[in-house]
Design a protein around this motif. Structure first.
Motif, short mmCIF file in Angstrom:
data_model
loop_
_atom_site.label_atom_id
_atom_site.label_comp_id
_atom_site.label_asym_id
_atom_site.label_seq_id
_atom_site.Cartn_x
_atom_site.Cartn_y
_atom_site.Cartn_z
N VAL A 15 28.24 -40.40 -10.07
CA VAL A 15 27.58 -39.23 -9.18
C VAL A 15 28.68 -37.94 -9.10
CG1 VAL A 15 26.35 -38.24 -7.13
CG2 VAL A 15 25.49 -40.50 -8.15
N GLY A 16 29.74 -38.54 -8.56
CA GLY A 16 30.74 -37.50 -8.35
C GLY A 16 31.24 -36.86 -9.66
N ARG A 17 31.36 -37.57 -10.71
CA ARG A 17 31.68 -36.94 -12.26
C ARG A 17 30.62 -36.18 -12.58
NH1 ARG A 17 33.43 -42.18 -12.58
NH2 ARG A 17 31.73 -42.81 -13.74
N GLY A 18 29.28 -36.53 -12.44
CA GLY A 18 28.10 -35.53 -12.94
C GLY A 18 28.19 -34.34 -11.90
N VAL A 19 28.45 -34.50 -10.60
CA VAL A 19 28.47 -33.04 -10.00
C VAL A 19 29.66 -32.14 -10.36
CG1 VAL A 19 28.91 -32.19 -7.62
CG2 VAL A 19 27.15 -34.11 -7.93
N GLY A 20 30.79 -32.79 -10.56
CA GLY A 20 31.93 -32.18 -10.98
C GLY A 20 31.48 -31.46 -12.35
N ALA A 21 30.97 -32.13 -13.32
CA ALA A 21 30.50 -31.76 -14.56
C ALA A 21 29.81 -30.51 -14.45
CB ALA A 21 30.22 -32.70 -15.52
N ILE A 22 28.67 -30.53 -13.55
CA ILE A 22 27.62 -29.54 -13.47
C ILE A 22 28.44 -28.26 -12.82
CG2 ILE A 22 25.71 -28.62 -11.99
CD1 ILE A 22 24.68 -31.51 -12.17
N LEU A 23 29.26 -28.56 -11.95
CA LEU A 23 29.97 -27.27 -11.29
C LEU A 23 30.84 -26.87 -12.43
CD1 LEU A 23 30.81 -28.53 -7.73
CD2 LEU A 23 28.94 -26.98 -8.47
N LEU A 24 31.57 -27.51 -13.19
CA LEU A 24 32.46 -26.71 -14.12
C LEU A 24 31.56 -26.22 -15.40
CD1 LEU A 24 35.01 -29.73 -14.79
CD2 LEU A 24 35.61 -27.45 -13.77
N TYR A 25 30.49 -26.55 -15.82
CA TYR A 25 29.89 -26.06 -16.86
C TYR A 25 29.01 -24.78 -15.98
CZ TYR A 25 30.38 -29.59 -20.24
OH TYR A 25 30.84 -30.33 -21.26
N ALA A 26 28.92 -24.85 -14.81
CA ALA A 26 28.06 -23.58 -14.46
C ALA A 26 29.12 -22.46 -14.15
CB ALA A 26 27.73 -23.89 -12.87
N VAL A 27 30.47 -22.91 -13.99
CA VAL A 27 31.46 -21.75 -13.98
C VAL A 27 31.80 -21.18 -15.35
CG1 VAL A 27 33.98 -21.58 -13.53
CG2 VAL A 27 32.75 -22.67 -12.01
N ILE A 28 31.98 -22.10 -16.27
CA ILE A 28 31.94 -21.68 -17.67
C ILE A 28 30.90 -20.70 -18.07
CG2 ILE A 28 31.90 -22.41 -20.07
CD1 ILE A 28 33.73 -24.76 -19.24
N GLY A 29 29.41 -21.24 -17.74
CA GLY A 29 28.48 -20.26 -18.07
C GLY A 29 28.42 -19.03 -17.46
N VAL A 30 28.85 -18.78 -16.21
CA VAL A 30 28.88 -17.58 -15.49
C VAL A 30 30.06 -16.84 -16.13
CG1 VAL A 30 29.68 -16.49 -13.34
CG2 VAL A 30 27.97 -18.35 -13.41
N LEU A 31 31.20 -17.38 -16.43
CA LEU A 31 32.28 -16.43 -16.97
C LEU A 31 31.99 -16.09 -18.49
CD1 LEU A 31 35.32 -18.81 -16.07
CD2 LEU A 31 34.55 -16.51 -15.18
N LEU A 32 31.48 -16.73 -19.26
CA LEU A 32 30.84 -16.36 -20.30
C LEU A 32 29.76 -15.53 -20.27
CD1 LEU A 32 30.91 -19.90 -22.48
CD2 LEU A 32 32.42 -17.74 -22.85
N MET A 33 28.76 -15.62 -19.47
CA MET A 33 27.93 -14.40 -19.28
C MET A 33 28.74 -13.01 -18.77
SD MET A 33 24.94 -15.47 -19.86
CE MET A 33 23.77 -14.01 -19.15
#
Length: 151
Positions: free
Chosen positions: A16-34
């Motif tokens: 669960v911890g790795r999954g939550v961390g991955a979601i947060l990292l990909y969300a940051v990447i998505g926002v930065l790319l947007m």
């Protein structure tokens, strides 16, 4: 030990911890790319796009909204197709997202040039222009094409 604690595998919370961390990292990447995608659209569009959108110029709003959706298509597919370890997935998402944004912006500008649309005049007009719909459709269509090319 509670029944719930006994029912949950000991590796569950790490998963669960790795999954939550991955979601947060990909969300940051998505926002930065947007944000980068918006900046790229603004940079290649005559005038200050954020000011035109805030002023409610209808063509600026339409074209910007379509551009942002097209960038989202590309970024979503880049993230969806990332594979390997989390680090490899993040790096590939960034690379494919950046290349996709560059390809998208270039393709739309070439299409505007080929069709002879004066994007500066269209985007700054206070009344709706049919050409803005063409440019918006081009953003969406080319965003889908580039997104599928990422696959």
């Amino acid at each position: 030990m509670t029944v719930l604690a006994q029912a949950i595998d000991s590796t569950y919370w790490g998963f669960v911890g790795r999954g939550v961390g991955a979601i947060l990292l990909y969300a940051v990447i998505g926002v930065l790319l947007m944000l980068l995608g918006f900046w790229a659209i603004d940079l290649t569009t005559p005038g200050k796009l954020p000011a035109m959108v805030r002023a409610g110029l209808p063509n600026a709003v339409t074209i910007t909204a379509a551009g942002m959706l097209s960038m989202a298509f590309i970024i979503v597919v880049a993230i969806y197709n990332s594979s390997g370890s989390l680090l490899e997935g993040i790096i590939s998402s960034l690379i494919f997202g950046l290349v996709g944004i560059i390809a998208q912006v270039a393709a739309v500008r070439i299409l505007e040039w080929v069709t002879g649309i004066d994007i500066g005049e269209v985007i700054q007009a206070e009344e709706r222009r049919a050409a803005a719909t063409v440019v918006a459709a081009a953003h969406l269509a080319l965003g889908l094409i580039v997104a599928v090319a990422v696959v």
